[in-house]
Design a protein around this motif. Sequence first.
Motif, PDB file in Angstrom:
ATOM      1  N   LYS A  76       0.886  -1.164   0.000  1.00  0.00           N
ATOM      2  CA  LYS A  76       0.000   0.000   0.000  1.00  0.00           C
ATOM      3  C   LYS A  76       0.924   1.214   0.000  1.00  0.00           C
ATOM      4  O   LYS A  76       1.809   1.325   0.846  1.00  0.00           O
ATOM      5  N   ALA A  77       0.739   2.103  -0.973  1.00  0.00           N
ATOM      6  CA  ALA A  77       1.616   3.276  -1.109  1.00  0.00           C
ATOM      7  C   ALA A  77       1.139   4.417  -0.213  1.00  0.00           C
ATOM      8  O   ALA A  77      -0.049   4.726  -0.165  1.00  0.00           O
ATOM      9  N   ASP A  78       2.095   5.010   0.478  1.00  0.00           N
ATOM     10  CA  ASP A  78       1.837   6.189   1.302  1.00  0.00           C
ATOM     11  C   ASP A  78       2.493   7.368   0.587  1.00  0.00           C
ATOM     12  O   ASP A  78       3.708   7.545   0.652  1.00  0.00           O
ATOM     13  N   PHE A  79       1.691   8.159  -0.110  1.00  0.00           N
ATOM     14  CA  PHE A  79       2.229   9.251  -0.911  1.00  0.00           C
ATOM     15  C   PHE A  79       2.653  10.451  -0.071  1.00  0.00           C
ATOM     16  O   PHE A  79       3.335  11.329  -0.572  1.00  0.00           O
ATOM     17  N   LEU A  80       2.279  10.488   1.204  1.00  0.00           N
ATOM     18  CA  LEU A  80       2.753  11.557   2.079  1.00  0.00           C
ATOM     19  C   LEU A  80       4.215  11.342   2.451  1.00  0.00           C
ATOM     20  O   LEU A  80       5.005  12.279   2.504  1.00  0.00           O
ATOM     21  N   ASN A  81       4.590  10.079   2.713  1.00  0.00           N
ATOM     22  CA  ASN A  81       5.966   9.746   3.094  1.00  0.00           C
ATOM     23  C   ASN A  81       6.758   9.090   1.964  1.00  0.00           C
ATOM     24  O   ASN A  81       7.933   8.774   2.133  1.00  0.00           O
ATOM     25  N   ASN A  82       6.103   8.839   0.824  1.00  0.00           N
ATOM     26  CA  ASN A  82       6.716   8.133  -0.308  1.00  0.00           C
ATOM     27  C   ASN A  82       7.303   6.792   0.106  1.00  0.00           C
ATOM     28  O   ASN A  82       8.400   6.421  -0.300  1.00  0.00           O
ATOM     29  N   LYS A  83       6.550   6.060   0.934  1.00  0.00           N
ATOM     30  CA  LYS A  83       6.960   4.732   1.374  1.00  0.00           C
ATOM     31  C   LYS A  83       5.824   3.755   1.120  1.00  0.00           C
ATOM     32  O   LYS A  83       4.693   4.157   0.827  1.00  0.00           O
ATOM     33  N   LEU A 123       8.197  -2.047 -13.711  1.00  0.00           N
ATOM     34  CA  LEU A 123       9.111  -1.112 -14.362  1.00  0.00           C
ATOM     35  C   LEU A 123       8.565  -0.694 -15.706  1.00  0.00           C
ATOM     36  O   LEU A 123       7.672  -1.335 -16.249  1.00  0.00           O
ATOM     37  N   LEU A 124       9.119   0.380 -16.220  1.00  0.00           N
ATOM     38  CA  LEU A 124       8.808   0.817 -17.583  1.00  0.00           C
ATOM     39  C   LEU A 124       9.893   0.345 -18.545  1.00  0.00           C
ATOM     40  O   LEU A 124       9.610  -0.079 -19.649  1.00  0.00           O
ATOM     41  N   ALA A 125      11.160   0.426 -18.105  1.00  0.00           N
ATOM     42  CA  ALA A 125      12.290   0.037 -18.948  1.00  0.00           C
ATOM     43  C   ALA A 125      13.422  -0.446 -18.055  1.00  0.00           C
ATOM     44  O   ALA A 125      13.464  -0.141 -16.863  1.00  0.00           O
ATOM     45  N   PHE A 126      14.353  -1.204 -18.651  1.00  0.00           N
ATOM     46  CA  PHE A 126      15.534  -1.674 -17.932  1.00  0.00           C
ATOM     47  C   PHE A 126      16.678  -1.798 -18.925  1.00  0.00           C
ATOM     48  O   PHE A 126      16.471  -1.767 -20.146  1.00  0.00           O
ATOM     49  N   ASP A 127      17.902  -1.919 -18.392  1.00  0.00           N
ATOM     50  CA  ASP A 127      19.052  -2.048 -19.285  1.00  0.00           C
ATOM     51  C   ASP A 127      19.786  -3.365 -19.056  1.00  0.00           C
ATOM     52  O   ASP A 127      19.384  -4.184 -18.225  1.00  0.00           O
ATOM     53  N   GLU A 128      20.859  -3.570 -19.804  1.00  0.00           N
ATOM     54  CA  GLU A 128      21.615  -4.824 -19.785  1.00  0.00           C
ATOM     55  C   GLU A 128      22.369  -5.057 -18.482  1.00  0.00           C
ATOM     56  O   GLU A 128      22.920  -6.131 -18.272  1.00  0.00           O
ATOM     57  N   LYS A 129      22.404  -4.053 -17.607  1.00  0.00           N
ATOM     58  CA  LYS A 129      23.104  -4.186 -16.323  1.00  0.00           C
ATOM     59  C   LYS A 129      22.144  -4.344 -15.147  1.00  0.00           C
ATOM     60  O   LYS A 129      22.580  -4.464 -14.005  1.00  0.00           O
ATOM     61  N   GLY A 130      20.842  -4.292 -15.398  1.00  0.00           N
ATOM     62  CA  GLY A 130      19.863  -4.437 -14.329  1.00  0.00           C
ATOM     63  C   GLY A 130      19.365  -3.128 -13.757  1.00  0.00           C
ATOM     64  O   GLY A 130      18.642  -3.121 -12.765  1.00  0.00           O
ATOM     65  N   ASN A 131      19.721  -2.008 -14.378  1.00  0.00           N
ATOM     66  CA  ASN A 131      19.162  -0.718 -13.972  1.00  0.00           C
ATOM     67  C   ASN A 131      17.741  -0.634 -14.528  1.00  0.00           C
ATOM     68  O   ASN A 131      17.468  -1.140 -15.610  1.00  0.00           O
ATOM     69  N   ARG A 132      16.860   0.011 -13.784  1.00  0.00           N
ATOM     70  CA  ARG A 132      15.470   0.089 -14.210  1.00  0.00           C
ATOM     71  C   ARG A 132      14.941   1.510 -14.109  1.00  0.00           C
ATOM     72  O   ARG A 132      15.489   2.334 -13.385  1.00  0.00           O
ATOM     73  N   ILE A 133      13.862   1.736 -14.843  1.00  0.00           N
ATOM     74  CA  ILE A 133      13.136   3.000 -14.766  1.00  0.00           C
ATOM     75  C   ILE A 133      11.699   2.666 -14.399  1.00  0.00           C
ATOM     76  O   ILE A 133      11.059   1.848 -15.061  1.00  0.00           O
ATOM     77  N   TYR A 135       8.149   4.849 -12.480  1.00  0.00           N
ATOM     78  CA  TYR A 135       7.391   6.074 -12.733  1.00  0.00           C
ATOM     79  C   TYR A 135       8.072   7.317 -12.185  1.00  0.00           C
ATOM     80  O   TYR A 135       7.594   8.426 -12.376  1.00  0.00           O
ATOM     81  N   GLY A 136       9.158   7.148 -11.449  1.00  0.00           N
ATOM     82  CA  GLY A 136       9.942   8.298 -11.021  1.00  0.00           C
ATOM     83  C   GLY A 136       9.724   8.768  -9.594  1.00  0.00           C
ATOM     84  O   GLY A 136      10.336   9.747  -9.172  1.00  0.00           O
ATOM     85  N   LYS A 137       8.889   8.101  -8.824  1.00  0.00           N
ATOM     86  CA  LYS A 137       8.632   8.518  -7.436  1.00  0.00           C
ATOM     87  C   LYS A 137       9.620   7.871  -6.450  1.00  0.00           C
ATOM     88  O   LYS A 137       9.698   8.288  -5.304  1.00  0.00           O
ATOM     89  N   GLY A 138      10.313   6.813  -6.870  1.00  0.00           N
ATOM     90  CA  GLY A 138      11.318   6.180  -6.014  1.00  0.00           C
ATOM     91  C   GLY A 138      10.774   5.214  -4.982  1.00  0.00           C
ATOM     92  O   GLY A 138      11.518   4.758  -4.106  1.00  0.00           O
TER      93      GLY A 138
END
Length: 186
Positions: A76-83, A123-133, A135-138
């Motif tokens: 469950k996302a808490d958008f006040l604390n971004n946790k 995820l939206l995208a990932f690369d050959e090293k396992g990095n991912r993108i 939605y940008g909220k972290g």
Amino acid sequence: MKKNSLRKKYQELRNSLSEEEVEELSLQISNNLLQLDIWDKTYYHIFLPILKKREVNTEFILHILQGKDKSVIVSKADFLNNKMQNFLLQENTVIRISEYGIPEPVDGIEIPENKIEVVFVPLLAFDEKGNRIGYGKGFYDRFLSNCRHETIKIGISFFESERNIEPEKQDVRLDFCITPKKIYTF
């Protein structure tokens, strides 16, 4: 390509998929997932898909986990604390769509991050090293950084990898990414 450009590109690619394609590709991802040697664990965290964003339908993965009698955790996302708060998914767990369109448990038995052994990462995208993108909220980077070091992080994607995504300091890499065509190991 910059993260924002990649985000836009992959959101457009997902939006171009029909409902039938989303279902078929999601099933292929689930079938590929069965090839991983991860099924000896107990606690598996899974996301419930945001249908309007055409996310991978994790219902197939959920059926696998239930069939293997695993403990499934949803957030469950808490958008006040971004946790995120993590709850055990049970037969009587009430799921509601949040104001952000996210299917979430109303409440339940809370499970601490350090108990979670496998995480299926949206995820939206990932690369050959396992990095991912995402939605940008972290949310997932913060969540994964609180999990144990040995927690297995598995991205699931309709699309194949990008060559390189420049990570930011707080980004947490994946261990695997499953697509309809391939299993990536990082």
